[in-house]
Design an enzyme around this catalytic site. Structure first.
Site, mmCIF file in Angstrom:
data_model
loop_
_atom_site.group_PDB
_atom_site.id
_atom_site.type_symbol
_atom_site.label_atom_id
_atom_site.label_comp_id
_atom_site.label_asym_id
_atom_site.label_seq_id
_atom_site.Cartn_x
_atom_site.Cartn_y
_atom_site.Cartn_z
ATOM 1 N N ARG A 1 5.756 -12.540 1.218
ATOM 2 C CA ARG A 1 5.174 -12.818 2.531
ATOM 3 C C ARG A 1 4.299 -14.070 2.472
ATOM 4 O O ARG A 1 3.867 -14.466 1.389
ATOM 5 C CB ARG A 1 4.279 -11.629 2.928
ATOM 6 C CG ARG A 1 5.028 -10.316 2.974
ATOM 7 C CD ARG A 1 4.220 -9.158 2.377
ATOM 8 N NE ARG A 1 5.094 -8.002 2.145
ATOM 9 C CZ ARG A 1 5.388 -7.096 3.069
ATOM 10 N NH1 ARG A 1 4.816 -7.164 4.239
ATOM 11 N NH2 ARG A 1 6.230 -6.113 2.808
ATOM 12 N N ASP B 1 0.668 -11.207 6.835
ATOM 13 C CA ASP B 1 1.177 -10.366 5.749
ATOM 14 C C ASP B 1 2.507 -9.714 6.131
ATOM 15 O O ASP B 1 3.123 -9.044 5.293
ATOM 16 C CB ASP B 1 0.151 -9.296 5.352
ATOM 17 C CG ASP B 1 -0.300 -8.460 6.531
ATOM 18 O OD1 ASP B 1 -0.918 -9.016 7.451
ATOM 19 O OD2 ASP B 1 -0.020 -7.251 6.545
ATOM 20 N N ASN B 2 2.929 -9.898 7.370
ATOM 21 C CA ASN B 2 4.238 -9.375 7.768
ATOM 22 C C ASN B 2 5.250 -10.491 8.001
ATOM 23 O O ASN B 2 6.352 -10.251 8.491
ATOM 24 C CB ASN B 2 4.115 -8.537 9.047
ATOM 25 C CG ASN B 2 3.388 -7.218 8.804
ATOM 26 O OD1 ASN B 2 3.346 -6.730 7.672
ATOM 27 N ND2 ASN B 2 2.823 -6.642 9.839
ATOM 28 N N ASP C 1 -2.639 6.731 2.958
ATOM 29 C CA ASP C 1 -2.118 7.794 2.102
ATOM 30 C C ASP C 1 -0.855 7.382 1.352
ATOM 31 O O ASP C 1 -0.280 8.176 0.602
ATOM 32 C CB ASP C 1 -1.853 9.055 2.935
ATOM 33 C CG ASP C 1 -0.880 8.796 4.072
ATOM 34 O OD1 ASP C 1 -0.305 7.693 4.141
ATOM 35 O OD2 ASP C 1 -0.690 9.707 4.909
ATOM 36 N N GLY C 2 -0.399 6.146 1.578
ATOM 37 C CA GLY C 2 0.775 5.673 0.860
ATOM 38 C C GLY C 2 2.090 6.238 1.377
ATOM 39 O O GLY C 2 3.146 6.022 0.794
ATOM 40 N N GLY D 1 0.814 -1.214 0.000
ATOM 41 C CA GLY D 1 0.000 0.000 0.000
ATOM 42 C C GLY D 1 0.845 1.260 0.000
ATOM 43 O O GLY D 1 0.351 2.355 -0.291
ATOM 44 N N ARG D 2 2.102 1.106 0.358
ATOM 45 C CA ARG D 2 2.977 2.278 0.356
ATOM 46 C C ARG D 2 4.422 1.881 0.072
ATOM 47 O O ARG D 2 5.351 2.581 0.455
ATOM 48 C CB ARG D 2 2.891 3.008 1.676
ATOM 49 C CG ARG D 2 3.129 2.109 2.881
ATOM 50 C CD ARG D 2 3.223 2.941 4.097
ATOM 51 N NE ARG D 2 3.193 2.133 5.304
ATOM 52 C CZ ARG D 2 3.391 2.617 6.491
ATOM 53 N NH1 ARG D 2 3.623 3.900 6.637
ATOM 54 N NH2 ARG D 2 3.340 1.851 7.553
HETATM 55 P P1 AMP Z 1 1.406 -2.967 8.279
HETATM 56 O O1 AMP Z 1 0.610 -3.531 9.409
HETATM 57 O O2 AMP Z 1 2.027 -1.640 8.542
HETATM 58 O O3 AMP Z 1 2.412 -3.945 7.784
HETATM 59 O O4 AMP Z 1 0.377 -2.674 7.065
HETATM 60 C C1 AMP Z 1 -0.737 -3.468 6.758
HETATM 61 C C2 AMP Z 1 -1.262 -3.085 5.387
HETATM 62 O O5 AMP Z 1 -1.650 -1.718 5.362
HETATM 63 C C3 AMP Z 1 -0.282 -3.256 4.250
HETATM 64 O O6 AMP Z 1 -0.999 -3.675 3.128
HETATM 65 C C4 AMP Z 1 0.276 -1.863 4.075
HETATM 66 O O7 AMP Z 1 0.760 -1.644 2.771
HETATM 67 C C5 AMP Z 1 -0.945 -1.011 4.358
HETATM 68 N N1 AMP Z 1 -0.591 0.321 4.870
HETATM 69 C C6 AMP Z 1 -0.095 0.643 6.085
HETATM 70 N N2 AMP Z 1 0.069 1.962 6.196
HETATM 71 C C7 AMP Z 1 -0.326 2.504 5.029
HETATM 72 C C8 AMP Z 1 -0.412 3.842 4.510
HETATM 73 N N3 AMP Z 1 -0.053 4.905 5.227
HETATM 74 N N4 AMP Z 1 -0.871 4.000 3.246
HETATM 75 C C9 AMP Z 1 -1.244 2.950 2.507
HETATM 76 N N5 AMP Z 1 -1.200 1.687 2.927
HETATM 77 C C10 AMP Z 1 -0.757 1.461 4.174
HETATM 78 MG MG MG Z 2 3.015 -4.948 6.580
#
Ligand code: AMP
Ligand code: MG
Length: 491
Positions: free
Chosen positions: A181, A250-251, A123-124, A91-92
Site C-alpha cells: 500500500r 493505507d487502502n 480482535d483480528g 491487523g487481521r
Molecule cells: P480498514 O479501514 O478496514 O482497511 O482497516 C484499517 C486498519 O485497522 C488496518 O490496519 C486493519 O488491519 C485494522 N483493522 C480493521 N479491523 C480490524 C480488526 N477487527 N482487528 C484488527 N485490526 C483491524
Molecule cells: Mg485497510
C-alpha cells in the site's frame, strides 16, 4: 508445503518476507472452531492453477486459520480521512505463502485469521457478512475487467465475533501479486527509517517496477507509474459507478488494484455527491471526490518518496511534482476514453466530453439509475422517428431527454455508427449486473441462516456481468427495503 494437490505453496526467496523483522512479524493464525467451506471462486482457483479437487481437508485447515505453518503480517502506516493515523499494519490479515503460476507470483492472505502485533484495539477477525461482500465484489470487479485483489474462497467457523451485535467469524483468502500500500512507504518515511525505506524501494523496483531502475530518477519513475495506474483505476471506478468508501492511504494499492473492500457501494440512482460509507460523515469519499482523493493520496506517497531522490534535498521535490502531473494528464484522458466507450463511440470528436457530461447531468437531475440507464442507452435507436420510449421513460423531464437524444443521434450519424454493432459494443462495456447492496444483503441473510447457495448463485451472475441475467431482478432497481440498508466501517 503441499496443501493443494500437486501445487507448492512457498515462501519464495524473492518475496516480501525476506525483508525481515523491521517489515513484518512471523506468527501463526489463531485457530477457529468448526471450520467449513462457505464459497469459492473457480475463476480464482484457475488463475492459481489449482486443479478441480483442490478443496482438501488440509486446504480447509490452512484457509480457515487452523493450519500448522506460521504466516506473516506486515507493518504500514497511513492517512485516514485526511489525517495522519500513525502506525497501522495487517491487523487481521496473515500472508500464508505464494503460488507461482503463468509467470506471475501470487501472494495468498487470510483476512480475519486473528490478532497480530498490528491489531491495536481490534480482535483480528472478520465477520461472515463483510467477508461475503469482499469475496463477491473482488470477483465481480475482476469480471468487469477492473484491477483488483482476488478472492479464492470464504471459510466459516462457529467463532462468535462481537460487532454491533454478535456475528460469526469468517476468513477470505485473498490473492494478489502484492498487497503493498502507499502506507508501506509512508510508514518508513514518517518514522525516519531511511535504510528500511531504501530497502522497501529496492524490493518494489525489483518485484513490481524493474523498468523504473533505468530512469534518471527512479523514485519519480515509480511515482509516475503508480500515478498512471491509479488514474486508470479511478476512471474504471467512476465509469462503473463504484465507490470504495474508505480511500485512506493505507487502502491504496501500490499496484493500482482495488484493495480492502469494506463499506463500498455501487451507484443506484445517480448522485455525484453520494457517500456510501455511513461512517464518512464529512463525505470525504463521495463518488465525485474519488479522483481528487486519489490525487491527494499520491501526494502523500510523493512525500514518503522524497528521501529516495538523490541530489540536493531542496530540489528533491521537483521530479516528484513532475511525476504527479502525469495523474492530472492521464485521469481526464482515461475517463473520457471510458465515457466514449460507454457511449458506444469509436472515433473521438471534440464535442464528446460535453455530450458525456450532459448525459451525466441528465442522470443526476433525474436521479436515474446509473447501471440501468447506461445499459438501456445501448439499445438506443438512432432513427429519426424513433421514440426510444423505454429509455425516455427513465426521465421525468422527457423534453430534456429528447434534446440530449437529438445531439446523441447527430453524433452517432457523424461517425456513421451502425446501431446493432454499437449495441454490441456498449453491452460489452456497460454491465447489466453490478453488486448492489441489496443483492449482497440477500446472499448474506441466507448465509447467516446456514444456506450458502445464494452466495454461489450470485457469484456466477457477477462473473458474467455483461450478460442479461436469468433472474431479471438481478439487474433491476433496488427494492424499497434497500433504501434502509446502511454500510459502515464495521466489518
Ligand atoms: P480498514 O479501514 O478496514 O482497511 O482497516 C484499517 C486498519 O485497522 C488496518 O490496519 C486493519 O488491519 C485494522 N483493522 C480493521 N479491523 C480490524 C480488526 N477487527 N482487528 C484488527 N485490526 C483491524
Ligand atoms: Mg485497510
Amino acid at each position: 508445503m503441499h496443501v493443494f494437490p500437486g501445487l507448492a505453496l512457498s515462501r519464495s526467496a524473492l518475496g516480501y518476507s525476506r525483508l525481515g523483522p523491521d517489515f513484518l512479524t512471523e506468527l501463526a493464525p489463531e485457530p477457529a472452531p468448526e471450520p467449513h467451506w462457505v464459497a469459492h471462486s473457480e475463476a480464482c482457483a484457475a488463475l492459481l492453477g489449482l486443479g478441480a479437487s483442490w478443496q482438501t481437508p488440509e486446504a480447509l485447515a490452512l484457509l480457515s486459520g487452523n493450519g500448522p505453518e506460521p504466516g506473516w503480517a506486515s507493518v504500514y502506516s497511513g492517512h485516514q480521512f485526511g489525517v495522519w493515523a500513525g502506525q497501522l499494519g495487517d491487523g487481521r490479515a496473515l500472508h500464508i505463502g505464494e503460488i507461482e503460476q503463468g509467470g506471475q507470483r501470487y501472494e495468498l492472505q487470510l483476512k480475519g485469521a486473528g490478532r497480530t502485533p498490528y491489531s491495536r484495539m481490534g480482535d483480528g477477525r472478520a465477520v461472515l457478512r463483510s467477508s461475503i461482500r469482499e469475496f463477491l465484489c473482488s470477483e465481480a470487479m475482476a469480471a468487469l475487467g477492473i484491477p483488483t485483489t482476488r478472492a479464492l474462497c470464504i471459510t466459516g467457523s462457529s467463532l462468535r465475533v462481537r460487532r454491533e451485535e454478535i456475528e460469526t467469524g469468517a476468513i477470505v483468502t485473498r490473492v494478489a501479486p502484492s498487497f503493498l500500500r502507499f502506507g508501506h512507504f509512508e510508514h518508513f518515511a514518517h518514522h525516519g527509517l531511511l535504510p528500511q525505506l531504501q530497502q522497501l524501494f529496492e524490493h518494489v523496483l525489483d518485484q513490481h517496477a524493474p523498468e523504473c531502475r533505468d530512469a534518471a530518477v527512479p523514485a519519480a519513475a515509480l511515482l509516475e507509474k503508480v500515478s498512471r495506474q491509479t488514474a486508470g483505476l479511478m476512471a474504471d471506478w467512476q465509469a462503473v459507478g463504484f465507490m470504495h468508501g474508505v480511500m485512506n492511504t493505507d487502502n491504496m494499492s501500490l499496484l493500482g488494484l482495488t484493495l480492502d473492500y469494506g463499506p463500498f457501494g455501487f451507484m443506484d440512482g445517480f448522485d455525484p455527491g453520494h457517500v456510501c460509507n455511513h461512517s464518512d460523515h464529512q463525505g470525504r469519499y463521495a463518488y465525485a471526490r474519488q479522483p481528487n482523493v486519489a490525487f491527494w493520496s499520491l501526494h502523500a506517497l510523493a512525500q514518503a518518496l522524497l528521501p529516495l531522490v538523490p541530489g540536493e534535498p531542496e530540489r528533491a521535490s521537483e521530479p516528484l511534482l513532475a511525476a504527479l502531473e502525469s495523474y492530472r494528464e492521464s485521469f481526464p484522458t482515461e475517463m473520457l476514453g471510458r465515457l466514449r466507450a460507454k457511449l458506444g463511440l469509436v472515433a473521438p470528436l471534440p464535442q464528446d466530453k460535453e455530450l458525456a457530461d450532459d448525459w451525466l447531468k441528465l442522470l443526476a437531475a433525474h436521479h436515474t439509475d446509473y447501471t440501468i440507464a447506461w445499459r438501456r442507452l445501448g439499445g438506443f435507436d438512432s432513427g429519426a422517428e424513433a421514440s426510444n420510449a423505454e429509455l425516455r421513460d427513465l426521465f421525468v423531464d422527457r423534453e430534456a431527454f429528447d434534446a440530449w437524444a437529438q445531439r446523441y443521434r447527430e453524433r452517432l450519424l457523424a461517425e456513421a455508427s451502425i446501431d446493432a454493432e454499437r449495441r454490441q459494443r456498449m453491452n460489452a462495456t456497460n454491465p447489466a449486473v453490478v453488486l448492489r447492496n441489496h443483492l449482497a444483503e440477500g446472499a448474506i441473510r441466507r448465509a447467516r441462516a446456514g444456506d450458502f447457495s445464494e452466495v454461489e448463485r450470485l457469484l456466477k451472475v457477477l462473473q458474467q456481468p455483461y450478460d442479461e441475467p436469468v433472474l431479471a431482478s438481478d439487474a433491476s432497481l433496488p427494492p424499497d427495503w434497500a433504501a434502509h440498508l446502511e454500510v459502515s466501517c464495521s466489518s
